[in-house]
Design a protein around this motif. Structure first.
Motif, PDB file in Angstrom:
ATOM      1  N   GLU A 114       0.861  -1.330   0.003  1.00  0.00           N
ATOM      2  CA  GLU A 114      -0.110   0.110  -0.071  1.00  0.00           C
ATOM      3  C   GLU A 114       0.867   1.223  -0.001  1.00  0.00           C
ATOM      4  OE1 GLU A 114      -4.102  -1.198   2.446  1.00  0.00           O
ATOM      5  OE2 GLU A 114      -2.181  -1.640   3.235  1.00  0.00           O
ATOM      6  N   ARG A 115       2.168   1.141   0.284  1.00  0.00           N
ATOM      7  CA  ARG A 115       3.100   2.123   0.347  1.00  0.00           C
ATOM      8  C   ARG A 115       3.592   2.422  -1.136  1.00  0.00           C
ATOM      9  NH1 ARG A 115       6.694   0.274   4.872  1.00  0.00           N
ATOM     10  NH2 ARG A 115       6.689  -1.265   3.544  1.00  0.00           N
ATOM     11  N   GLY A 116       3.325   1.489  -1.820  1.00  0.00           N
ATOM     12  CA  GLY A 116       3.827   1.555  -3.272  1.00  0.00           C
ATOM     13  C   GLY A 116       5.187   0.849  -3.561  1.00  0.00           C
ATOM     14  N   THR A 117       5.547   0.099  -2.623  1.00  0.00           N
ATOM     15  CA  THR A 117       6.737  -0.849  -2.723  1.00  0.00           C
ATOM     16  C   THR A 117       6.413  -1.843  -3.850  1.00  0.00           C
ATOM     17  OG1 THR A 117       7.742  -0.205  -0.564  1.00  0.00           O
ATOM     18  CG2 THR A 117       8.762  -2.195  -1.787  1.00  0.00           C
ATOM     19  N   ALA A 173      -6.118 -19.845  -9.655  1.00  0.00           N
ATOM     20  CA  ALA A 173      -5.249 -19.113  -8.506  1.00  0.00           C
ATOM     21  C   ALA A 173      -6.180 -17.628  -8.152  1.00  0.00           C
ATOM     22  CB  ALA A 173      -3.991 -18.904  -8.933  1.00  0.00           C
ATOM     23  N   LEU A 174      -6.784 -17.049  -9.366  1.00  0.00           N
ATOM     24  CA  LEU A 174      -7.520 -15.758  -9.275  1.00  0.00           C
ATOM     25  C   LEU A 174      -8.849 -16.235  -8.451  1.00  0.00           C
ATOM     26  CD1 LEU A 174      -7.521 -12.756 -10.047  1.00  0.00           C
ATOM     27  CD2 LEU A 174      -8.483 -13.488 -12.127  1.00  0.00           C
ATOM     28  N   ARG A 175      -9.384 -17.216  -8.562  1.00  0.00           N
ATOM     29  CA  ARG A 175     -10.777 -17.356  -7.833  1.00  0.00           C
ATOM     30  C   ARG A 175     -10.175 -17.590  -6.257  1.00  0.00           C
ATOM     31  NH1 ARG A 175     -12.348 -21.839  -6.158  1.00  0.00           N
ATOM     32  NH2 ARG A 175     -11.206 -23.226  -7.530  1.00  0.00           N
ATOM     33  N   LYS A 176      -9.238 -18.262  -6.074  1.00  0.00           N
ATOM     34  CA  LYS A 176      -8.862 -18.623  -4.713  1.00  0.00           C
ATOM     35  C   LYS A 176      -8.511 -17.225  -3.896  1.00  0.00           C
ATOM     36  CE  LYS A 176      -7.772 -23.463  -4.666  1.00  0.00           C
ATOM     37  NZ  LYS A 176      -6.753 -24.613  -4.486  1.00  0.00           N
ATOM     38  N   THR A 177      -7.561 -16.344  -4.936  1.00  0.00           N
ATOM     39  CA  THR A 177      -7.303 -15.180  -4.255  1.00  0.00           C
ATOM     40  C   THR A 177      -8.564 -14.136  -4.023  1.00  0.00           C
ATOM     41  OG1 THR A 177      -5.322 -15.030  -5.767  1.00  0.00           O
ATOM     42  CG2 THR A 177      -5.940 -12.989  -5.027  1.00  0.00           C
ATOM     43  N   LEU A 178      -9.388 -14.285  -4.802  1.00  0.00           N
ATOM     44  CA  LEU A 178     -10.629 -13.327  -4.670  1.00  0.00           C
ATOM     45  C   LEU A 178     -11.473 -13.849  -3.368  1.00  0.00           C
ATOM     46  CD1 LEU A 178     -11.860 -12.604  -8.203  1.00  0.00           C
ATOM     47  CD2 LEU A 178     -10.695 -11.023  -6.537  1.00  0.00           C
ATOM     48  N   GLU A 179     -11.552 -15.337  -3.236  1.00  0.00           N
ATOM     49  CA  GLU A 179     -12.331 -15.883  -2.305  1.00  0.00           C
ATOM     50  C   GLU A 179     -11.930 -15.704  -0.997  1.00  0.00           C
ATOM     51  OE1 GLU A 179     -14.568 -19.388  -5.063  1.00  0.00           O
ATOM     52  OE2 GLU A 179     -13.149 -19.846  -3.524  1.00  0.00           O
ATOM     53  N   THR A 180     -10.507 -15.894  -0.889  1.00  0.00           N
ATOM     54  CA  THR A 180      -9.979 -16.043   0.599  1.00  0.00           C
ATOM     55  C   THR A 180      -9.274 -14.638   0.871  1.00  0.00           C
ATOM     56  OG1 THR A 180      -7.649 -16.591  -0.412  1.00  0.00           O
ATOM     57  CG2 THR A 180      -9.120 -18.366   0.028  1.00  0.00           C
ATOM     58  N   GLY A 181      -9.082 -13.621  -0.179  1.00  0.00           N
ATOM     59  CA  GLY A 181      -8.501 -12.530   0.237  1.00  0.00           C
ATOM     60  C   GLY A 181      -6.927 -12.655   0.260  1.00  0.00           C
ATOM     61  N   GLN A 182      -6.381 -13.777   0.104  1.00  0.00           N
ATOM     62  CA  GLN A 182      -5.032 -13.958   0.260  1.00  0.00           C
ATOM     63  C   GLN A 182      -4.522 -14.238  -1.098  1.00  0.00           C
ATOM     64  OE1 GLN A 182      -4.497 -16.634   3.401  1.00  0.00           O
ATOM     65  NE2 GLN A 182      -3.773 -15.023   4.652  1.00  0.00           N
ATOM     66  N   SER A 233       6.361 -20.073   4.225  1.00  0.00           N
ATOM     67  CA  SER A 233       7.026 -19.164   5.336  1.00  0.00           C
ATOM     68  C   SER A 233       6.172 -18.723   6.149  1.00  0.00           C
ATOM     69  CB  SER A 233       7.716 -18.105   4.350  1.00  0.00           C
ATOM     70  OG  SER A 233       6.717 -17.533   3.565  1.00  0.00           O
ATOM     71  N   GLY A 234       4.689 -18.728   5.738  1.00  0.00           N
ATOM     72  CA  GLY A 234       3.734 -17.835   6.570  1.00  0.00           C
ATOM     73  C   GLY A 234       3.689 -16.593   6.068  1.00  0.00           C
ATOM     74  N   HIS A 235       4.515 -15.979   5.205  1.00  0.00           N
ATOM     75  CA  HIS A 235       4.553 -14.544   4.720  1.00  0.00           C
ATOM     76  C   HIS A 235       3.511 -14.305   3.608  1.00  0.00           C
ATOM     77  CE1 HIS A 235       9.006 -14.830   5.904  1.00  0.00           C
ATOM     78  NE2 HIS A 235       8.385 -14.992   7.028  1.00  0.00           N
ATOM     79  N   THR A 236       2.296 -14.224   4.183  1.00  0.00           N
ATOM     80  CA  THR A 236       1.185 -14.477   3.208  1.00  0.00           C
ATOM     81  C   THR A 236       1.064 -12.882   2.658  1.00  0.00           C
ATOM     82  OG1 THR A 236      -0.322 -14.144   5.218  1.00  0.00           O
ATOM     83  CG2 THR A 236       0.128 -16.197   4.017  1.00  0.00           C
ATOM     84  N   GLN A 237       0.105 -12.507   1.812  1.00  0.00           N
ATOM     85  CA  GLN A 237      -0.328 -11.616   1.108  1.00  0.00           C
ATOM     86  C   GLN A 237      -1.708 -11.120   1.377  1.00  0.00           C
ATOM     87  OE1 GLN A 237       1.486 -11.657  -2.537  1.00  0.00           O
ATOM     88  NE2 GLN A 237       3.332 -10.771  -1.778  1.00  0.00           N
ATOM     89  N   GLN A 238      -2.352 -10.222   2.118  1.00  0.00           N
ATOM     90  CA  GLN A 238      -3.802  -9.957   2.199  1.00  0.00           C
ATOM     91  C   GLN A 238      -3.943  -8.641   1.183  1.00  0.00           C
ATOM     92  OE1 GLN A 238      -5.374 -11.682   4.719  1.00  0.00           O
ATOM     93  NE2 GLN A 238      -3.178 -12.389   5.400  1.00  0.00           N
ATOM     94  N   VAL A 239      -5.258  -9.110   0.198  1.00  0.00           N
ATOM     95  CA  VAL A 239      -5.282  -8.278  -0.738  1.00  0.00           C
ATOM     96  C   VAL A 239      -6.217  -7.301  -0.668  1.00  0.00           C
ATOM     97  CG1 VAL A 239      -6.550  -8.150  -3.059  1.00  0.00           C
ATOM     98  CG2 VAL A 239      -5.214 -10.369  -2.434  1.00  0.00           C
ATOM     99  N   ARG A 240      -5.655  -5.865  -0.844  1.00  0.00           N
ATOM    100  CA  ARG A 240      -6.575  -4.600  -0.571  1.00  0.00           C
ATOM    101  C   ARG A 240      -7.122  -4.158  -1.591  1.00  0.00           C
ATOM    102  NH1 ARG A 240      -6.150  -6.147   4.169  1.00  0.00           N
ATOM    103  NH2 ARG A 240      -4.712  -5.391   5.699  1.00  0.00           N
ATOM    104  N   VAL A 293      -2.775  -4.917  -4.940  1.00  0.00           N
ATOM    105  CA  VAL A 293      -2.325  -4.208  -3.826  1.00  0.00           C
ATOM    106  C   VAL A 293      -2.444  -4.866  -2.556  1.00  0.00           C
ATOM    107  CG1 VAL A 293      -2.068  -1.701  -2.571  1.00  0.00           C
ATOM    108  CG2 VAL A 293      -2.582  -1.965  -5.111  1.00  0.00           C
ATOM    109  N   VAL A 294      -1.281  -4.990  -1.744  1.00  0.00           N
ATOM    110  CA  VAL A 294      -1.429  -6.106  -0.687  1.00  0.00           C
ATOM    111  C   VAL A 294      -0.913  -5.388   0.761  1.00  0.00           C
ATOM    112  CG1 VAL A 294      -1.326  -8.077  -2.441  1.00  0.00           C
ATOM    113  CG2 VAL A 294       0.678  -7.197  -1.027  1.00  0.00           C
ATOM    114  N   ALA A 295      -1.384  -5.914   1.708  1.00  0.00           N
ATOM    115  CA  ALA A 295      -0.532  -6.004   2.928  1.00  0.00           C
ATOM    116  C   ALA A 295       0.377  -7.311   3.167  1.00  0.00           C
ATOM    117  CB  ALA A 295      -1.519  -5.871   4.130  1.00  0.00           C
TER     118      ALA A 295
END
Lengths: 127, 127
Positions: free
Chosen positions: A22-25, A36-45, A63-70, A84-86
């Protein structure tokens, strides 16, 4: 997600997805197939199609280093996505926050690491 | 640019390049071949391989909306580049600063324009 699929042009079943925080990195460039797109939208990850493994994976599964979709953005021609993710901890499996941790110096014809390591890959992934 | 070429994996002669500005706005995803990369490094202006035209072009050649390269980054696996640029006017041929000017609303299954137009494509490219 019909409207989104209708807009996208998949090449060999894949669409590239730029992933930024979200900071633009800019963190990484991944690929998604329809699943993958469907799972991304369904889970928000973010889920990606890992070409090296030939399958859909949760980004950060090991790793547990997941990305939450904003936000999910689509480019003007439907050829790519922007997520854009957290980001949890870091995006890169080499221990850096972003996969783009090396800068090219054209004058010296050299690559230089220009970010700090934020985790030890050996400890996270095993050696 | 030998060190850079050595690091990169070209697929069908191309490497994807994420282009973002210095504030972290992701502008567009383009592709470079060796020639486009060489011209980009030599001139300091982004050159891309336009797949739809099958040739190397200066980004912004028609519009004058060129991109001055500030940094060239390489991802951890040598599969993609990140060009950090100073963007003249706007990156998108549809009149928006970024090509990612549409946001997907999963709940409504709809795409919404979420940026302001900054130029009139009709006036810049002709109709």
């Amino acid at each position: 997600m019909e409207r989104l699929l209708e807009e996208l042009t998949f090449q060999d079943g894949l669409v590239p997805a730029v992933i930024a925080d979200e900071r633009g990195t800019v963190l990484v460039l991944c690929y998604v197939d329809r699943e993958a797109l469907r799972k991304t939208l369904e889970t928000g990850q973010v889920h990606v199609f890992r070409r090296s493994r030939g399958r859909v994976m949760l980004k950060g599964q090991t790793s547990g280093h997941t990305q939450q979709v904003r936000e999910v953005r689509v480019d003007c021609e439907g050829n790519s996505l922007l997520f854009v993710v957290a980001q949890e901890v870091a995006a890169c499996h080499m221990g850096y926050y972003s996969c783009y941790f090396r800068r090219y110096d054209a004058e010296a014809d050299a690559l230089a690491v220009c970010e700090e390591r934020v985790f030890d890959p050996g400890a996270v992934y095993g050696q």
